[in-house]
Each structure stands twice: as C-alpha cells, then as structure tokens.
Design an enzyme around this catalytic site. Sequence first.
Site, PDB file in Angstrom:
ATOM      1  N   GLU A 150      -3.447 -16.991 -17.375  1.00 42.62           N
ATOM      2  CA  GLU A 150      -2.206 -16.921 -16.095  1.00 42.62           C
ATOM      3  C   GLU A 150      -1.868 -18.309 -15.691  1.00 42.62           C
ATOM      4  OE1 GLU A 150      -4.119 -14.588 -13.008  1.00 42.62           O
ATOM      5  OE2 GLU A 150      -5.994 -15.380 -13.363  1.00 42.62           O
ATOM      6  N   CYS A 178      -2.007  -7.399 -18.724  1.00 47.38           N
ATOM      7  CA  CYS A 178      -2.374  -6.361 -17.530  1.00 47.38           C
ATOM      8  C   CYS A 178      -1.455  -6.662 -16.247  1.00 47.38           C
ATOM      9  CB  CYS A 178      -3.971  -6.681 -17.148  1.00 47.38           C
ATOM     10  SG  CYS A 178      -4.362  -8.309 -16.964  1.00 47.38           S
ATOM     11  N   HIS A 213       0.765  -1.177  -0.040  1.00 45.11           N
ATOM     12  CA  HIS A 213      -0.059  -0.010   0.047  1.00 45.11           C
ATOM     13  C   HIS A 213       0.878   1.212   0.092  1.00 45.11           C
ATOM     14  CE1 HIS A 213      -3.373  -2.545   2.100  1.00 45.11           C
ATOM     15  NE2 HIS A 213      -3.210  -2.667   0.800  1.00 45.11           N
ATOM     16  N   ASP A 250       1.354 -13.845 -12.431  1.00 42.41           N
ATOM     17  CA  ASP A 250       0.856 -15.493 -12.143  1.00 42.41           C
ATOM     18  C   ASP A 250       1.441 -16.247 -13.316  1.00 42.41           C
ATOM     19  OD1 ASP A 250      -0.151 -15.820  -9.527  1.00 42.41           O
ATOM     20  OD2 ASP A 250      -1.904 -15.155 -10.274  1.00 42.41           O
TER      21      ASP A 250
END
Length: 754
Positions: free
Chosen positions: A603, A674, A362, A627
């Site tokens: 993925e 992405c 974060h 992934d």
Amino acid sequence: MLEVLHRIVQEVNAAPDLGEALRLIVQRVRLAIKTDVCSVYLTDFDRREHVLLATEGLRQEAVGKVRLPMHRGLVGLVCERAEPVNLDDATGHPRYLFIHSTGETEYRGFLGVPIIQNRKVLGVLVVRQVESRKFGDDEVTFLFTLAAQLAGAITHARASGELTQLQPTRSPLNRYLSGQPSAPGVATGSAVVAYQLADLDAVPDRTTSNAPAEVAAFREAVALTRQELQLLKVRLSTELPVEEQALFDALLLMLESDTLVSQTVERIEQGQWAQSALRSTIETHARVFDNMDDIYLRERASDIRDLGRRVLTHLQMDKPREITYPKKTILVGDDISAVQLAEVPAERLAGIVSAKGSSSSHVAILARAMGVPAVMGVTDLPVGRLEGLDIIIDGYRGRVYVSPDPSVSDEYSRLAREDSEISRELEAMKGLKAETTDGVVLPLHLNTGLISDVMTVGLEESEGVGLHRTELLYIVRDRFPGEEVQFESYQQLLAAFAPRPVILRTLDIGGDKPLPYFPFAESNPFLGWRGVRISLDHPEIFMTQIRAMMRANIGLNNLRIMLPMISKVSEVDELQMLIRRAHDELLEEGRGVVMPPIGVMIEVPAAVYQIGEIARRVDFLSVGTNDLTQYLLAVDRNNPRVAAIFDDMHPAVLQALVQIVEGAALYRRPVSVCGELAGNPLAAVLLLGMGVDSISMSAGSLLKIRWVIRSYSRARAKSLLQAALRMTDARQVRELMEKSLDEMGLGGLIRPGK
C-alpha cells in the site's frame, strides 16, 4: 464597511427563507455602498436563463418575470467568466442589454459578481449607478463576501423546493443533490429527520454543591441508556446476524468501562455538575478519533458523541421523545448514527440520507447489510426543511431528489422494479463459483473489521477472509487487550470459517489513528508513526498479538498473518524474526503451534518498486488499493476539497497493480486485492485480466462480483485491461468498463437502468 458587512451577514443567516434573505441583501447593499440599484439574478440551468428574483431600485413587478437568456447581456458575461465585471460606463460595452420592462434608465456604473457553489455559477449579484462609476476594490470584495453567503442559501432552497415557490411560473426542477453512493438501490418515501436528542455543546459549565446527588443521577442515566441500547440490539438482531451487532457491543462496553464512567464521576467529585462533566469526558474521547485518518476508526467519534447525547437526554428529561415513522421512511439527518438507524422499525425503513459520513461509515455498512439504499456526505442537504417531504434516493449514483415532479417519480418507479429484478437474479448466484466462461476460478473473500461485514451471505458464500482488521479489539477497550482476550476473539473467527483461510492483519494503528489510551500527536500523520513502525518500536505489543493468533490456530490451521504498511525490505526481515521467535516460545511452552503463511500489504509506493525482493521473502501479497491510491495520487480521500480527485481506477493505479502482479509472479507468490477496488464491478474485470489470484470485499458485493466474473472470459478481461492501460484518465477507464458491462447486460449492477 467591515462592521456593516458583519451585520448584513448575521441578518441573512437569520432570515427564515431565501426570499427574505434576497430582500435583505438588495436593501442593505444598496444603502451600504450608496448605489442606485441592487439586484439578484439566479441561473435557471434547465431553461438556460437568468431570472430576476430580487431588486431594490427597479420595478418590483419585474421580479420573477424578467428572464435574460444565458450568455446574453452583462449578467451573462459575469456568469460565463465566473468572475466580477466592473464597468464605469456599461452602456458602451458590446454586451450591454437594455431591459425596458424593469423600468431602468441608462445606468452607466455596473458591478456584477458571481454567486458560486461547487464550481457552478448559481447567479449574479449586481449593483448599478446612473452616473459613471468604477466601483472600488473594497466594494468588490464586499459583494464577493455577500455572494458567498447567498450560495449556500440558494442551494438549500433549490433542494427543498423553496426556489420553485419563488418562481410561480416555473415548473418543479428535476434537479438533485449529490452525495456518496453508499448502499446500492433505489428508494422513495417520506423524510423523517433524525435530529440530535440533546445538545452536548450547549451544556454550560456549572458547579455543584451536591456531588453525591449528581453522581447518582449520572449513574441512573447511564443505566437507562444501557437498557435502551440492549433493547435496540435485540430488535436489530431479527434483521442482522450476530456479527453485525458489534457496534452495540462496543457501545455497551464503553458504558461499562471504567474510563468513561469513572472520568465523568471524577469530574463531578471535583465540583462540576453531571451534564458538563459528561460533556467534557465525551469530547475528550471523541477528539482522539476525530484526528484519525482511517475512516473505519474516525467514524467512532460520531458514535461516541451519540452515546453522550443519549446519556444527556436521560439526565435532562424523564421521558424520551416518541417518533411516528411512515410506511416508507427515508431517514434524513446531519450525521445519522447507527443507533438512530436501529430505532426505525425495519419494515418501515426505505432509505437513508446523511449530510455527513461516507460509504465507510457505520451507518453505510449497516445499510448495505440490511439491503437499504443510502446516500452519505450530501453536503448541501437542508436537513431542517425536509421533514415530511417526498424523497427519492438513488444509492447507485449518490443522488437525492427532494419533492420530485411526477416524471422523475415515474422514472424511478420503473428503475425500482428493475432493481428488484436484479436482486432476484443475484439470488441465483448463490452457491456458484466465481468462474469465468473459459474456466478460470477467481476466489472471492471477505473484508471484516470495525463493524464486521460477515453477514449470513458473507459467511456462506465467501471462500475465506481476505482482510480482518484486528483494531476493533483495541479500540473498544480502555487498555491494551491481553493475550487471552485476543486468543478467544481470533479463535472464534478462525473456527467460523474453517477450513477456509482467514487473513488476520496485525495491528494497524498509529500516527493518524492512535488508541484512546495510547495517544500521540504528529504534524504529518499520513507519513508518521503507524502500522509496522509501531510494531517494531514496541515488540511487546506485536509479540502478544502474534502469540494469540498462533494459539487460536491450533487444530484449525487456516490462519494467515499479514503485515501492514511495509515500506522497506528490512521491515519484513525484522518482523519475520519476531514471528519465528513467538513460534519457538510457544513450542517451548508445549503448545502445538505451526508456522502460518506470512504475507504483507502493498500500500506504499516504495513497496511497489521493491516488489521482487519483498515477494521473495513472504508467502503471499495483498494490495490495499485505498492507501496505495491515496499515496500515488497525493490525495487525502477524506478531504472534501480534493476527494473528487481520488480515483482508484486511475491508469497509474492500474499500472502499479500490474507491476505488483508481474513482480510476484517471478517468485510464484499469490496476489490478492483487498481495497474498495475489489468490490467494484467495473474494476473486477480488470483485476481478472491482470491475473490476481483472489479478491476480497464486503459481503454486499460478493454476489455482484460473482455475476460479473461468470460473465467474462479471462481473454476478454485481458483485452479490456490492455485498452484501459493505454488511457490517460480515470474517467476514460470508467466509460470503457461501463460500456462493456452494458454490452454484457450487467449495467444494472452499477446504476439503476441505462
């Protein structure tokens, strides 16, 4: 021997500085194994020397003055081999080197063990005996254990400048600590340590005889914490748009939720005092997130613990601490929270350094949004010794310099000026299309999620949302969100970007990232019950989400639905059947819904090899490179022991991407990327060369990638891709692309200067 070892380890760990630790080691070891001499030599990598820094048995005046050239003598041999050298008669060895200035006689017995940290031999721990002596295995392992204790202390001393003080004739080291580059830029300033307000772990178990009073004190502490967070949110709102304040909304929601407050109150009413009741509740919640693999979700554990510490602080004291922040503050901490970051006045915050965390933390996301350089995951960071020291951080390379000498400071001042120039040039990219020199347009979309990356620049400059992680709505609640709650959230996002497309990924939880109210344990969560596997086993959860998405799309028609973790064709068929059923139900209810385009995330390697059959069934494909790389390379990217092996520019990953694009082209299906790869200037050119139709990234990368795309032709990108595919190592691919960006005058986008 084991008892002696434990005692020495405790003494060394309690030593106030490295000098005292070294003195303790040589004294205690000499006595423990009854040898004539014990010495510690440290490696000076800049001067290529081994320096005697402590001894018991040789002349003390030789300490700091005796320097053995690297690769010379038996000490050099230990360093070269990075393994013990044990000789009963060292004088007969061809590498034996007699040093008169130490006052030694012809010592025969010799045992040297390397002091190793992160594959580097930091020094050598040596014991000597006048008489011939072959040291036993237990003595070798004894020294090995103590050498491991010294490794961390030496690394900390090198970083804090303490090592320089132990070598008075040595000029400051121009060395640095390494971490993960998490927010680009260069910053200099003074370190302010963000230490924890209160220690939840230190709270003892106690009972109470006055539960009502304890409950009242707890509720008051919660109210004060809520007020504190609301004030911080207001202050941060001047620096960040509403979307970036999602974390504070989530924390405030937790304080207002029945789960956290009621569970603590329940524990108090059962006889615990407020502090231990709070500790138990916070740890129960945090452990759920600790066990998750997904970085975006696992980072919530530190947020929850920080929230608990803040409540505990108000329970323990009447007045919060006050901190003075210098003009250029480098915020340093073991595990900095987003709330601690918000406490620093924005005009004084120059940079962030954290011992824990990653580029997906974060704090790292907020740092990128605020334009503040950050380096996370600096594992050897001596946090407690850094307060007030001069710090330079390099957010491009992930480097931290502590008390740098003037030459380093001058160089980074120059690089900071260049960085400012690059920022001004990036501003010129606003409003332009990501169009190659030969007229090919590559749309740039946004990734949004746990803390949305929808900054103002992202909302204005992106051509839509390429990936929206819907997990936030589920994570911040103490129960599954209903259809109306989801409808309102999705509608807000779709309306903000209309008429640009928004791809909503269906709920991607399970296995390694269970919800707090939907927990389960698995021995191998990477290969477990997750993503669409849960959606198929619990269609009621999936159908509620799909209905909310379709309703939110009424009148906007910019929704795209994406299915995560597809591993076989039958999953696509079953999920599409459920989506059509939700569509038909809504039509029967009189709602004017339309069937949105349906896509899948590629993925899982199995999906790569069935790309044609999958592409034939859907409207679009999107590649999750994080992934996909993890599964292809069999590397847990969150495991620090193997994280360095994780590299999404590995030729195998590039070949898989090419196969996906080619397979999709047979059915004229668009392909987007992405994952983190899409926001990497080095990789963007290769993706352009592959012929991907769009790429999606965080807002902080948009203008950089636009600049890169506008500097290349697709023909040039294809040529570079072919060269990269012939390579066998990710390092070679990176060097190829770094050279290319340098030639195009874009080297500053990936590092400060050349």
